[in-house]
Design a protein around this motif. Sequence first.
Motif, PDB file in Angstrom:
ATOM      1  N   ALA A   1     -39.216  18.779   6.940  1.00 41.71           N
ATOM      2  CA  ALA A   1     -38.894  17.561   7.692  1.00 41.71           C
ATOM      3  C   ALA A   1     -40.118  17.064   8.460  1.00 41.71           C
ATOM      4  N   ILE A   2     -40.879  17.981   9.035  1.00 42.99           N
ATOM      5  CA  ILE A   2     -42.096  17.600   9.760  1.00 42.99           C
ATOM      6  C   ILE A   2     -43.103  16.992   8.787  1.00 42.99           C
ATOM      7  N   ASN A   3     -43.264  17.598   7.618  1.00 47.70           N
ATOM      8  CA  ASN A   3     -44.193  17.065   6.613  1.00 47.70           C
ATOM      9  C   ASN A   3     -43.785  15.671   6.150  1.00 47.70           C
ATOM     10  N   GLN A   4     -42.483  15.473   5.929  1.00 52.10           N
ATOM     11  CA  GLN A   4     -42.015  14.165   5.480  1.00 52.10           C
ATOM     12  C   GLN A   4     -42.248  13.109   6.564  1.00 52.10           C
ATOM     13  N   ALA A   5     -41.963  13.463   7.802  1.00 44.37           N
ATOM     14  CA  ALA A   5     -42.183  12.520   8.901  1.00 44.37           C
ATOM     15  C   ALA A   5     -43.655  12.159   9.015  1.00 44.37           C
TER      16      ALA A   5
ATOM     17  N   MET B   1     -34.956  12.792  22.978  1.00 45.04           N
ATOM     18  CA  MET B   1     -34.564  13.127  21.618  1.00 45.04           C
ATOM     19  C   MET B   1     -33.048  12.996  21.514  1.00 45.04           C
ATOM     20  N   THR B   2     -32.604  12.450  20.447  1.00 50.30           N
ATOM     21  CA  THR B   2     -31.171  12.269  20.279  1.00 50.30           C
ATOM     22  C   THR B   2     -30.525  13.577  19.881  1.00 50.30           C
ATOM     23  N   THR B   3     -29.257  13.679  20.211  1.00 52.08           N
ATOM     24  CA  THR B   3     -28.520  14.852  19.757  1.00 52.08           C
ATOM     25  C   THR B   3     -27.763  14.477  18.511  1.00 52.08           C
ATOM     26  N   GLY B   4     -27.446  15.440  17.702  1.00 54.67           N
ATOM     27  CA  GLY B   4     -26.757  15.164  16.455  1.00 54.67           C
ATOM     28  C   GLY B   4     -27.714  15.318  15.298  1.00 54.67           C
ATOM     29  N   ALA B   5     -27.283  14.900  14.126  1.00 58.53           N
ATOM     30  CA  ALA B   5     -28.072  15.134  12.935  1.00 58.53           C
ATOM     31  C   ALA B   5     -28.899  13.927  12.527  1.00 58.53           C
ATOM     32  N   THR B   6     -28.830  12.795  13.248  1.00 58.15           N
ATOM     33  CA  THR B   6     -29.592  11.621  12.879  1.00 58.15           C
ATOM     34  C   THR B   6     -30.707  11.423  13.898  1.00 58.15           C
ATOM     35  N   ILE B   7     -31.938  11.675  13.463  1.00 57.77           N
ATOM     36  CA  ILE B   7     -33.096  11.459  14.321  1.00 57.77           C
ATOM     37  C   ILE B   7     -34.143  10.714  13.512  1.00 57.77           C
ATOM     38  N   THR B   8     -35.049  10.065  14.210  1.00 58.20           N
ATOM     39  CA  THR B   8     -36.098   9.315  13.531  1.00 58.20           C
ATOM     40  C   THR B   8     -37.317  10.208  13.337  1.00 58.20           C
ATOM     41  N   HIS B   9     -38.229   9.720  12.522  1.00 57.17           N
ATOM     42  CA  HIS B   9     -39.485  10.449  12.324  1.00 57.17           C
ATOM     43  C   HIS B   9     -40.258  10.551  13.634  1.00 57.17           C
ATOM     44  N   TYR B  10     -40.170   9.506  14.454  1.00 54.97           N
ATOM     45  CA  TYR B  10     -40.863   9.521  15.738  1.00 54.97           C
ATOM     46  C   TYR B  10     -40.295  10.612  16.649  1.00 54.97           C
ATOM     47  N   GLU B  11     -38.977  10.722  16.666  1.00 57.56           N
ATOM     48  CA  GLU B  11     -38.348  11.757  17.491  1.00 57.56           C
ATOM     49  C   GLU B  11     -38.669  13.152  16.961  1.00 57.56           C
ATOM     50  N   LEU B  12     -38.718  13.278  15.660  1.00 66.27           N
ATOM     51  CA  LEU B  12     -39.013  14.575  15.070  1.00 66.27           C
ATOM     52  C   LEU B  12     -40.418  15.040  15.441  1.00 66.27           C
ATOM     53  N   LEU B  13     -41.388  14.120  15.395  1.00 66.44           N
ATOM     54  CA  LEU B  13     -42.758  14.474  15.756  1.00 66.44           C
ATOM     55  C   LEU B  13     -43.013  14.370  17.259  1.00 66.44           C
TER      56      LEU B  13
ATOM     57  N   ARG C   1     -45.395   3.328   7.202  1.00 67.68           N
ATOM     58  CA  ARG C   1     -44.975   3.259   8.605  1.00 67.68           C
ATOM     59  C   ARG C   1     -44.445   1.869   8.941  1.00 67.68           C
ATOM     60  N   ALA C   2     -45.105   0.833   8.441  1.00 65.42           N
ATOM     61  CA  ALA C   2     -44.637  -0.537   8.682  1.00 65.42           C
ATOM     62  C   ALA C   2     -43.257  -0.743   8.065  1.00 65.42           C
ATOM     63  N   ASP C   3     -43.068  -0.274   6.841  1.00 63.38           N
ATOM     64  CA  ASP C   3     -41.752  -0.381   6.205  1.00 63.38           C
ATOM     65  C   ASP C   3     -40.697   0.391   6.994  1.00 63.38           C
ATOM     66  N   TYR C   4     -41.063   1.571   7.443  1.00 59.46           N
ATOM     67  CA  TYR C   4     -40.134   2.406   8.212  1.00 59.46           C
ATOM     68  C   TYR C   4     -39.762   1.727   9.535  1.00 59.46           C
ATOM     69  N   ASP C   5     -40.750   1.128  10.212  1.00 58.80           N
ATOM     70  CA  ASP C   5     -40.478   0.431  11.470  1.00 58.80           C
ATOM     71  C   ASP C   5     -39.557  -0.761  11.246  1.00 58.80           C
TER      72      ASP C   5
END
Length: 137
Positions: free
Chosen positions: A52-56, A1-13, A66-70
């Motif tokens: 944030a979890i719901n949005q991800a 998981m990345t540190t900082g305030a920018t994470i992806t939906h994949y990292e969040l879940l 998901r395809a657009d996000y990828d």
Amino acid sequence: MTTGATITHYELLRVSRRERPEGVRAAYRRLAQQFHPDKQRGNADAERVMAAINQAYAVLSDPAQRADYDRALDSGFSHSRPASLDEVRAHDRAWPWWLLFGTIAFSAAAIGTVVYKSYMPGVRAAGQVLTSATPAR
């Protein structure tokens, strides 16, 4: 998981980009059970984390989104997300030491004032003494 305030939906879940929809759903349910505001009473960040979890999950559970996000991730697009769950947990455990220090300092000053005034009854303010201490005419 990345540190900082920018994470992806994949990292969040906490799933990989190759995760099947069933795995994404299972990860969402696990995190929703853990971080639901009803189970996190008194946690001010619980609603923000759950949103944030719901949005991800909404993005990763829909094949078109998901395809657009990828594609956006592959093109280098990054978006600002709420802090990671680990950062929220660390914030929840952090004690505001400045508040403790301020409380102790205020208490010491109040107690010191009471003690000073009780042992020095003739002193009212800086440079002033009781009028009874001066000789009567």
